[in-house]
Design an enzyme around this catalytic site. Sequence first.
Site, PDB file in Angstrom:
ATOM      1  N   GLU A 129      47.451  70.891 -29.476  1.00 38.92           N
ATOM      2  CA  GLU A 129      46.504  70.184 -30.348  1.00 38.92           C
ATOM      3  C   GLU A 129      45.149  70.877 -30.403  1.00 38.92           C
ATOM      4  O   GLU A 129      44.498  70.850 -31.438  1.00 38.92           O
ATOM      5  CB  GLU A 129      46.320  68.736 -29.857  1.00 38.92           C
ATOM      6  N   ASP A 136      50.365  68.139 -26.261  1.00 40.19           N
ATOM      7  CA  ASP A 136      49.164  67.336 -26.484  1.00 40.19           C
ATOM      8  C   ASP A 136      48.536  67.133 -25.104  1.00 40.19           C
ATOM      9  O   ASP A 136      49.095  66.435 -24.253  1.00 40.19           O
ATOM     10  CB  ASP A 136      49.520  65.985 -27.130  1.00 40.19           C
ATOM     11  N   ILE A 159      45.854  65.502 -24.093  1.00 45.79           N
ATOM     12  CA  ILE A 159      45.560  64.079 -23.859  1.00 45.79           C
ATOM     13  C   ILE A 159      45.905  63.335 -25.147  1.00 45.79           C
ATOM     14  O   ILE A 159      45.173  63.399 -26.127  1.00 45.79           O
ATOM     15  CB  ILE A 159      44.079  63.842 -23.472  1.00 45.79           C
ATOM     16  N   ASP A 160      47.051  62.666 -25.143  1.00 41.78           N
ATOM     17  CA  ASP A 160      47.413  61.827 -26.291  1.00 41.78           C
ATOM     18  C   ASP A 160      46.888  60.427 -25.974  1.00 41.78           C
ATOM     19  O   ASP A 160      47.180  59.876 -24.909  1.00 41.78           O
ATOM     20  CB  ASP A 160      48.928  61.801 -26.499  1.00 41.78           C
ATOM     21  N   THR A 196      43.382  59.938 -26.968  1.00 46.65           N
ATOM     22  CA  THR A 196      42.031  60.421 -26.621  1.00 46.65           C
ATOM     23  C   THR A 196      40.987  59.300 -26.685  1.00 46.65           C
ATOM     24  O   THR A 196      40.068  59.260 -25.870  1.00 46.65           O
ATOM     25  CB  THR A 196      41.635  61.561 -27.591  1.00 46.65           C
ATOM     26  N   ASP A 203      52.031  64.989 -31.060  1.00 47.83           N
ATOM     27  CA  ASP A 203      51.989  63.569 -30.676  1.00 47.83           C
ATOM     28  C   ASP A 203      53.382  63.063 -30.295  1.00 47.83           C
ATOM     29  O   ASP A 203      53.511  62.150 -29.476  1.00 47.83           O
ATOM     30  CB  ASP A 203      51.514  62.686 -31.842  1.00 47.83           C
TER      31      ASP A 203
HETATM   32  C1  IPD Z   1      46.633  59.812 -31.642  1.00 54.46           C
HETATM   33  C2  IPD Z   1      47.382  58.746 -30.872  1.00 54.46           C
HETATM   34  C3  IPD Z   1      47.435  57.456 -31.651  1.00 54.46           C
HETATM   35  C4  IPD Z   1      48.070  57.636 -33.009  1.00 54.46           C
HETATM   36  C5  IPD Z   1      47.325  58.714 -33.785  1.00 54.46           C
HETATM   37  C6  IPD Z   1      47.312  60.022 -32.980  1.00 54.46           C
HETATM   38  P1  IPD Z   1      45.344  61.644 -30.152  1.00 54.46           P
HETATM   39  O1  IPD Z   1      46.647  61.053 -30.949  1.00 54.46           O
HETATM   40  O2  IPD Z   1      48.680  59.181 -30.586  1.00 54.46           O
HETATM   41  O3  IPD Z   1      48.177  56.449 -30.998  1.00 54.46           O
HETATM   42  O4  IPD Z   1      47.997  56.421 -33.720  1.00 54.46           O
HETATM   43  O5  IPD Z   1      48.054  58.910 -34.994  1.00 54.46           O
HETATM   44  O6  IPD Z   1      46.598  60.993 -33.699  1.00 54.46           O
HETATM   45  O7  IPD Z   1      44.309  61.946 -31.185  1.00 54.46           O
HETATM   46  O8  IPD Z   1      44.913  60.593 -29.231  1.00 54.46           O
HETATM   47  O9  IPD Z   1      45.864  62.862 -29.462  1.00 54.46           O
END
Ligand code: IPD
Length: 278
Positions: free
Chosen positions: A72, A88, A90-91, A93, A221
């Site tokens: 990412e 990813d 940190i998913d 964030t 993700d």
């Molecule tokens: C997000 C998370 C979130 C989802 C968003 C993603 P990030 O990723 O997974 O739950 O709803 O579509 O972009 O930005 O925290 O790595």
Amino acid sequence: MMHPAPTELLDLARTVALTAGALAHRRRTEGVEIAASKSSPEDIVTAADREVELLIRGLLADARPNDGFYGEESDASAHTSGLTWVVDPIDGTVNYLYGIPFYAVSIAVVQGDPDPASWNTLAGAVVNPALREVFTASKGSGAWLGDQRLHVNHDVPLSLALAGTGFSYEAARRVWQAKVVGGLIGQVRDIRRIGSAALDLCSVACGRLDVYFERGLNPWDHAAGALIAREAGARVGALHADAEGRDLLIAADPALYDQFSPVLAALFECFPPDDGPR
Ligand code: IPD
């Protein structure tokens, strides 16, 4: 080119994700700093996101120098081995920023181009360091939470299904997503928005959610979480295909998937998705 067995690749994914999770957790306790915003002011990257991705990238390159990398927070690099690591750091964030204990390091290794429409995911690890939970799967060997084998919930009628979803960082798209959720909420048990797609998919795998869907996800993700959900017995795909992607991802037990997807298709007809940024 010959590559190691999926279980061997999983050992590496798990080890690296645990090391990375420990770093993310340590940085969280020290205080989180926003480094920049990306697609919109709400779409932030923290210094920890970048540091954790750098750590993961270095550890994977040391162990598997000919594999590609698709993460990412940094530029992609191509493979010469046939394999790419989809990461990813940190998913979740925003949860991380606010100290909500639902964020995860997500690491998958895929065969083929790093494109969810065609890739073959061999192994994946999703580590939630705040709750000390380690979700793993390798192709053909099941999905696991620690040493507990995972299975999706079966025989749940749509009206009793707990559904998870997520929202875009882009305000206009969130408004459209809320309309779809508004049309759905009376047809299911209830809706959850956990804030991490990787953990949503693991939640389907372990029965904390019955179904999860989202439009607008990035490959990092869902790469690891989708394998974990599939290996726990979920069908993962979109409306008309079994390849998930940016347009849509649905994950659920196959019988529930068959009930859920026409309902979602009807809502998409009522509220046609715009094609703007997600
Ligand atoms: C997000 C998370 C979130 C989802 C968003 C993603 P990030 O990723 O997974 O739950 O709803 O579509 O972009 O930005 O925290 O790595």
